[in-house]
Scaffold this active site. Structure first.
Site, mmCIF file in Angstrom:
data_model
loop_
_atom_site.group_PDB
_atom_site.id
_atom_site.type_symbol
_atom_site.label_atom_id
_atom_site.label_comp_id
_atom_site.label_asym_id
_atom_site.label_seq_id
_atom_site.Cartn_x
_atom_site.Cartn_y
_atom_site.Cartn_z
ATOM 1 C CB THR A 180 50.694 40.640 43.334
ATOM 2 O OG1 THR A 180 50.548 40.851 41.781
ATOM 3 C CG2 THR A 180 51.830 41.253 44.015
ATOM 4 N N GLY A 232 46.978 43.382 41.665
ATOM 5 C CA GLY A 232 46.098 43.415 40.623
ATOM 6 C C GLY A 232 46.757 43.857 39.429
HETATM 7 N N1 GLY Z 1 50.574 43.457 40.256
HETATM 8 C C1 GLY Z 1 51.349 42.653 39.593
HETATM 9 C C2 GLY Z 1 51.615 42.828 38.240
HETATM 10 O O1 GLY Z 1 50.898 43.553 37.599
HETATM 11 O O2 GLY Z 1 52.788 42.549 37.748
#
Ligand code: GLY
Length: 322
Positions: A180, A232
């Protein structure tokens, strides 16, 4: 860290950054921090700065957001993003986007031009058309190669169908990075903002939405406290409402660095026996910043008025279990 404003902090994702991608990651987050800081230096708002920084990373195929997003189970892309203005507590969020070039820009349009916070799927795509947002095919050859490689490995495995996501991640952690991207900033007037954008997990079931567009989970900003962006495994950030929790700890008097470390410790305690790779960046209303992770790496960068160029690293404070 000294309090300073304006300041911007960006991340390009927690996870494992393989050696061949490390330079690209560092360059990418530095470029994003610089783009955001340039906005702040020209007396732009924190909101404009985090949007500019995240758009830069969405356009960079190094990162799992916008161009270069992860492919889902059906080998297509479903992107998601959110943005929050700490001055007004207004927020915009979107998900299940297939071809909007900059999901974070659509999130901002939802925040500013609609009565809602979260619009997903076809209606969100339609809104993008109404506001003439640029479209782009986010699927890259690299992601297609990763997807096929992973599929072959699953085929050679014991199960005829996909095991649970956690088992998949145990077997193939390198493909499950949730790279992300996110940005948090404080401007010269003391306003804070946060923006987070992602393609989500590789091989996710179509329709799965993670933490990035969920206000409080992947993204939060409040002028009275500060701002936070998470990276994450989305399901973990959702269980622990990480971004808002970081802001609550800052509100209680912890520094952003302490807040980020406390929460990663909490992740380690609460989430056991499933792999988890989490990272947080945080800033408070004084402009003090923090970053912590339990993943191999956190690709991140920041810039303050005393710096000629952004600093970037593949690690911050690593918080181990136990
Ligand atoms: N943090 C991004 C996701 O798990 O979609």
């Amino acid at each position: 860290m000294e309090s300073q404003r304006p300041t911007i902090v960006v991340h390009g994702g927690a996870g494992e950054w393989k050696p061949d991608r490390q330079n690209l990651g560092i360059l990418g987050v530095k470029r994003a921090a610089k783009a955001g800081f340039d906005v702040l230096r020209r007396s732009g708002t924190a909101l404009d700065a985090v949007e500019a920084a995240v758009m830069m990373m969405e356009d960079d195929s190094t990162f799992n957001a916008g161009l270069g997003s992860s492919l889902n189970l059906e080998k297509s892309v479903e992107m998601e993003a959110s943005i929050m203005d700490g001055e007004t507590l207004k927020a915009g969020a979107t998900a299940l986007l297939t071809n909007i070039r900059n999901p974070i820009h659509l999130a901002r349009i939802i925040m500013e031009k609609t009565d809602h916070i979260f619009i997903a799927g076809k209606s969100a795509q339609r809104l993008g058309e109404i506001f003439n947002l640029e479209k782009a095919n986010p699927v890259t050859k690299l992601r297609e190669r990763h997807w096929l490689d992973l599929k072959n490995k699953i085929r050679q495995g014991t199960s005829g169908y996909l095991p649970k996501l956690s088992n998949l991640m145990k077997s193939y952690p390198e493909f499950m990075n949730a790279d992300t991207v996110g940005a948090i900033a404080i401007d010269q007037l003391g306003n804070v903002a946060a923006a987070t954008s992602t393609g989500g997990l590789t091989f996710k079931i179509p329709g799965r939405i993670g933490d990035s567009p969920l206000i409080g989970c992947g993204n939060y900003a409040d002028n009275k406290i500060g701002a936070c962006s998470a990276t994450g495994i989305g399901e973990i950030a959702m269980k622990l409402v990480l971004a808002k929790s970081a802001c609550c700890l800052i509100h209680k008097g912890y520094s952003p660095q302490e807040a980020a470390e406390i929460l990663i410790k909490r992740v380690n305690q609460a989430i056991q026996n499933t792999p988890n790779q989490m990272g947080l960046i945080a800033i408070d209303k004084k402009g003090r910043i923090g970053a912590a992770h339990n993943s191999h790496h956190l690709c991140w960068s920041y810039m303050t008025p005393l710096m000629k160029s952004p600093k970037a690293s593949l690690t911050a404070k690593i918080v181990k279990s136990g």
